[in-house]
Design a protein around this motif. Structure first.
Motif, PDB file in Angstrom:
ATOM      1  N   ASN A   2     -28.855 -10.892 -17.572  1.00  0.00           N
ATOM      2  CA  ASN A   2     -29.330 -11.254 -16.959  1.00  0.00           C
ATOM      3  C   ASN A   2     -31.431 -11.005 -18.087  1.00  0.00           C
ATOM      4  N   ALA A   3     -31.967 -12.315 -18.103  1.00  0.00           N
ATOM      5  CA  ALA A   3     -32.986 -12.222 -18.726  1.00  0.00           C
ATOM      6  C   ALA A   3     -34.307 -12.893 -18.060  1.00  0.00           C
ATOM      7  N   ILE A 105     -48.845 -11.266 -29.460  1.00  0.00           N
ATOM      8  CA  ILE A 105     -47.792 -10.786 -28.877  1.00  0.00           C
ATOM      9  C   ILE A 105     -47.687 -12.163 -28.415  1.00  0.00           C
ATOM     10  N   THR A 106     -46.797 -13.336 -27.914  1.00  0.00           N
ATOM     11  CA  THR A 106     -46.974 -13.982 -27.269  1.00  0.00           C
ATOM     12  C   THR A 106     -45.508 -14.805 -26.347  1.00  0.00           C
ATOM     13  N   SER A 107     -44.763 -13.441 -26.737  1.00  0.00           N
ATOM     14  CA  SER A 107     -43.927 -13.328 -25.206  1.00  0.00           C
ATOM     15  C   SER A 107     -43.639 -11.970 -25.059  1.00  0.00           C
ATOM     16  N   VAL A 108     -42.849 -11.687 -23.707  1.00  0.00           N
ATOM     17  CA  VAL A 108     -42.312 -10.695 -23.618  1.00  0.00           C
ATOM     18  C   VAL A 108     -41.171 -10.881 -23.034  1.00  0.00           C
ATOM     19  N   THR A 109     -39.529 -10.244 -23.628  1.00  0.00           N
ATOM     20  CA  THR A 109     -38.943 -11.150 -22.637  1.00  0.00           C
ATOM     21  C   THR A 109     -38.105  -9.632 -22.493  1.00  0.00           C
ATOM     22  N   VAL A 110     -36.901  -9.117 -21.563  1.00  0.00           N
ATOM     23  CA  VAL A 110     -36.332  -8.237 -21.109  1.00  0.00           C
ATOM     24  C   VAL A 110     -34.983  -9.076 -20.334  1.00  0.00           C
ATOM     25  N   GLN A 111     -33.935  -8.489 -21.377  1.00  0.00           N
ATOM     26  CA  GLN A 111     -32.251  -8.512 -21.074  1.00  0.00           C
ATOM     27  C   GLN A 111     -31.945  -7.159 -20.404  1.00  0.00           C
ATOM     28  N   VAL A 112     -30.978  -7.438 -19.359  1.00  0.00           N
ATOM     29  CA  VAL A 112     -30.173  -7.000 -18.431  1.00  0.00           C
ATOM     30  C   VAL A 112     -28.773  -7.285 -18.620  1.00  0.00           C
ATOM     31  N   LYS A 113     -28.013  -6.026 -19.307  1.00  0.00           N
ATOM     32  CA  LYS A 113     -26.852  -7.115 -19.127  1.00  0.00           C
ATOM     33  C   LYS A 113     -25.600  -5.290 -18.884  1.00  0.00           C
ATOM     34  N   ASN A 114     -24.241  -5.995 -18.676  1.00  0.00           N
ATOM     35  CA  ASN A 114     -23.074  -5.377 -18.352  1.00  0.00           C
ATOM     36  C   ASN A 114     -22.623  -5.047 -19.563  1.00  0.00           C
ATOM     37  N   ASN A 115     -22.106  -3.623 -20.156  1.00  0.00           N
ATOM     38  CA  ASN A 115     -21.741  -3.028 -21.288  1.00  0.00           C
ATOM     39  C   ASN A 115     -20.654  -3.168 -22.276  1.00  0.00           C
ATOM     40  N   ALA A 116     -19.504  -3.626 -20.879  1.00  0.00           N
ATOM     41  CA  ALA A 116     -18.110  -3.763 -21.152  1.00  0.00           C
ATOM     42  C   ALA A 116     -17.548  -5.126 -20.808  1.00  0.00           C
ATOM     43  N   SER A 122     -25.501  -7.180 -13.250  1.00  0.00           N
ATOM     44  CA  SER A 122     -26.909  -6.452 -13.816  1.00  0.00           C
ATOM     45  C   SER A 122     -27.751  -7.188 -13.911  1.00  0.00           C
ATOM     46  N   TYR A 123     -28.839  -6.726 -13.355  1.00  0.00           N
ATOM     47  CA  TYR A 123     -30.230  -8.066 -13.121  1.00  0.00           C
ATOM     48  C   TYR A 123     -31.701  -6.920 -13.262  1.00  0.00           C
TER      49      TYR A 123
END
Length: 133
Positions: A2-3, A105-116, A122-123
């Motif tokens: 999820n980004a 800084i022109t963009s900020v991204t947050v990514q959340v993901k499952n590890n395995a 995940s969000y």
């Protein structure tokens, strides 16, 4: 994975700023979740934020960056809080892994993901970017 991204920014190198966001993972497998902060195209921080226990967990991250100038490109860091469905919360300081961009800084991204396993979800949500004067 999820980004969440905020674009159209113009944060000069002399301006301190903060990034806040919320994150969570669902129950359903003994699997951990991780988050990553990207400034422009620079992967700045990656961290496993949840436990690998089969339970829902939620939390937040607050990242602070001081002015980005020569010899001070790692002058910032994050604080991450996690609350499991059962048990005590924890708060952890997270260091910057690479130099911050020495440009606006022109963009900020947050990514959340499952590890395995890829079984849980995940969000990331509620991404906020503030400049400070």
């Amino acid at each position: 994975e999820n980004a969440v991204t905020v674009t159209g920014l113009n944060i000069p190198v002399t301006m301190p700023f903060q990034v806040w966001f919320s994150c969570r993972k669902t129950a359903g497998a003994a699997e951990a979740s991780s988050w990553r902060l990207v400034l422009n195209t620079t992967n700045l921080i990656s961290e496993t934020w949840s436990s690998a226990t089969d339970q829902a967990e939620y939390g937040f991250v607050r990242f602070h960056a001081n002015p980005r100038k020569t010899n001070y490109l790692r002058s910032g860091g994050a604080v991450r809080q996690r609350t499991p469905a059962a048990g005590a919360s924890d708060i952890v300081g997270v260091a910057i892994e690479v130099d911050m961009p020495n440009v606006a800084i022109t963009s900020v991204t947050v990514q959340v993901k499952n590890n395995a396993l890829g079984v849980i979800d995940s969000y990331a949500t509620d991404l906020f970017v503030w400049t400070l004067v």
